[in-house]
Design a protein around this motif. Structure first.
Motif, PDB file in Angstrom:
ATOM      1  N   ASP A 177       1.138  -1.268   7.286  1.00 26.88           N
ATOM      2  CA  ASP A 177       0.946  -2.484   6.513  1.00 26.88           C
ATOM      3  C   ASP A 177       1.969  -2.619   5.390  1.00 26.88           C
ATOM      4  O   ASP A 177       2.364  -3.737   5.028  1.00 26.88           O
ATOM      5  N   SER A 178       2.420  -1.494   4.853  1.00 25.25           N
ATOM      6  CA  SER A 178       3.388  -1.550   3.754  1.00 25.25           C
ATOM      7  C   SER A 178       4.771  -2.002   4.205  1.00 25.25           C
ATOM      8  O   SER A 178       5.627  -2.274   3.359  1.00 25.25           O
ATOM      9  N   LEU A 181       3.927  -5.372   3.006  1.00 29.84           N
ATOM     10  CA  LEU A 181       3.341  -5.425   1.664  1.00 29.84           C
ATOM     11  C   LEU A 181       3.839  -4.207   0.888  1.00 29.84           C
ATOM     12  O   LEU A 181       3.099  -3.257   0.649  1.00 29.84           O
ATOM     13  N   THR A 183       5.350  -1.792  -2.055  1.00 32.71           N
ATOM     14  CA  THR A 183       5.211  -1.569  -3.491  1.00 32.71           C
ATOM     15  C   THR A 183       6.050  -0.374  -3.920  1.00 32.71           C
ATOM     16  O   THR A 183       6.421   0.474  -3.111  1.00 32.71           O
ATOM     17  N   ARG A 188       0.015   2.335  -2.886  1.00 33.16           N
ATOM     18  CA  ARG A 188      -0.794   1.477  -3.748  1.00 33.16           C
ATOM     19  C   ARG A 188      -1.465   0.324  -3.003  1.00 33.16           C
ATOM     20  O   ARG A 188      -2.130  -0.499  -3.624  1.00 33.16           O
ATOM     21  N   VAL A 189      -1.276   0.254  -1.689  1.00 32.05           N
ATOM     22  CA  VAL A 189      -1.876  -0.820  -0.893  1.00 32.05           C
ATOM     23  C   VAL A 189      -2.978  -0.241  -0.014  1.00 32.05           C
ATOM     24  O   VAL A 189      -2.807   0.807   0.614  1.00 32.05           O
ATOM     25  N   GLY A 261      -2.064   1.962   3.259  1.00 30.23           N
ATOM     26  CA  GLY A 261      -0.937   1.076   3.524  1.00 30.23           C
ATOM     27  C   GLY A 261       0.164   1.660   4.374  1.00 30.23           C
ATOM     28  O   GLY A 261       0.932   0.911   4.990  1.00 30.23           O
ATOM     29  N   HIS A 282      -6.358  -7.119   1.880  1.00 32.96           N
ATOM     30  CA  HIS A 282      -5.586  -6.019   1.302  1.00 32.96           C
ATOM     31  C   HIS A 282      -5.672  -6.042  -0.213  1.00 32.96           C
ATOM     32  O   HIS A 282      -5.548  -7.102  -0.842  1.00 32.96           O
ATOM     33  N   MET A 284      -4.187  -4.162  -3.855  1.00 37.03           N
ATOM     34  CA  MET A 284      -3.117  -3.384  -4.467  1.00 37.03           C
ATOM     35  C   MET A 284      -3.599  -2.882  -5.824  1.00 37.03           C
ATOM     36  O   MET A 284      -4.165  -3.660  -6.608  1.00 37.03           O
ATOM     37  N   TRP A 291       5.055  -4.894  -7.371  1.00 43.72           N
ATOM     38  CA  TRP A 291       5.038  -5.620  -6.101  1.00 43.72           C
ATOM     39  C   TRP A 291       6.463  -6.067  -5.803  1.00 43.72           C
ATOM     40  O   TRP A 291       7.102  -6.716  -6.627  1.00 43.72           O
TER      41      TRP A 291
END
Length: 310
Positions: A177-178, A181, A183, A188-189, A261, A282, A284, A291
């Motif tokens: 997923d990161s 998304l 970071t 952190r997700v 994440g 999701h 964070m 971000w």
């Protein structure tokens, strides 16, 4: 309250995912499904915005990344469709309610039913038991995982005879997923994936590589410009993962799966006659986190990422 035990927390930290059966009641699941039915019944997507959703890199760049409808969906409720459900002019070849891949990406912000679930006391308690101090909600999606329907043969339309294909929700390629998304720092997700129907081997349950969340992110999808037009591109590449590393995770209706994440996961094609609806969002941890400004999804003045804790 849905607090994790020390052993559950340890398992999540080791595997990068954790199944919590019975997180939602049947009535809570039905309420979300009924609400989605209302949204679908009222759906009015212009032909030029009818995007076939894909997790294949080349198709993502060709369709999603080049469509303002997708790139501006982070603060809206928008509809994305399965492959093969439109003719060459964008008209539906199947019933519209059977054509949808997902609805995203701000159900949590704009719909009271999904806002209530996302910010429910048990979700907040779960996040606190994970040690999240200032979590914000960055996106949400309702995923249909449509059943197989139809058969081989000819389909007659107003434009002549077309080949009718077997249609069902496509497989979701292995991913983190990161990738989408990102970071700084990583880790952190957190995804919360809620099964609104039984997720089985036949209808496309999730599969994970346990422990794969410890090796960083292999690729990223970032914003890019083609001239003055916003687009996306990928940095890095997804490794070819050994299928034998994946563990299937069938769950019953109402189960919640915590998804780190960076853990590698996928789902197979749904060739059953049953859908596999899920609501996922999701979080964070915003405290001490940046971000990435290169992420496709960005908070806006109209919709900054809302705090989870209310």
């Amino acid at each position: 309250m849905a607090c994790l035990s020390p052993s559950q927390l340890q398992k999540f930290q080791e595997d990068g995912f954790l199944v919590l059966e019975g997180f939602l009641s049947a009535d809570e699941c039905v309420a979300m499904q009924q609400r989605i039915g209302e949204l679908v019944a009222d759906m009015d997507v212009p032909i030029h915005c009818r995007i076939e959703f894909s997790t294949q890199e080349e198709e993502q760049l060709r369709s999603q990344g080049k469509k303002d409808y997708f790139l501006s969906s982070g603060d809206k409720i928008r509809f994305f469709f399965e492959k093969g459900v439109f003719d060459e002019k964008g008209n539906f070849l199947v019933p519209p309610e059977k054509s949808i891949n997902k609805i995203g990406h701000a159900l949590h912000a704009h719909d009271p039913v999904f806002r209530h679930v996302t910010h429910s006391p048990k979700v907040q308690a779960l996040a606190k038991s994970l040690g999240l101090q200032m979590p914000v909600v960055v996106q949400s999606m309702y995923i249909f995982k449509q059943p197989h329907f139809g058969g081989e043969g000819e389909l007659r339309t107003g434009h002549g005879v077309q080949q009718r294909q077997r249609v069902g929700a496509a497989a979701v390629s292995p991913h983190q997923d990161s990738t989408f998304l990102y970071t700084e720092p990583l880790g952190r997700v957190l995804g919360m994936w809620i099964a609104l129907e039984d997720a089985t081997l036949e209808n496309g349950c999730l599969w994970f590589i346990p422990g794969s969340h410890t090796g960083g992110v292999s690729r990223r999808m970032v914003r890019a410009f083609a001239g003055l037009k916003l687009n996306t591109r990928f940095l890095g590449s997804e490794p070819v993962w050994d299928d034998s590393l994946f563990v299937p995770t069938p769950v019953q209706r109402g189960a919640l799966i915590l998804i780190h994440g960076e853990v590698v996961h996928k789902s197979e094609q749904n060739l059953s006659d049953r859908s596999r609806h899920a609501y996922t969002f999701h979080l964070m941890e915003s405290l001490g986190t940046m971000w990435s400004p290169e992420n496709w999804l960005q908070p806006t003045a109209e919709l900054p990422f809302p705090p989870l804790y209310t």
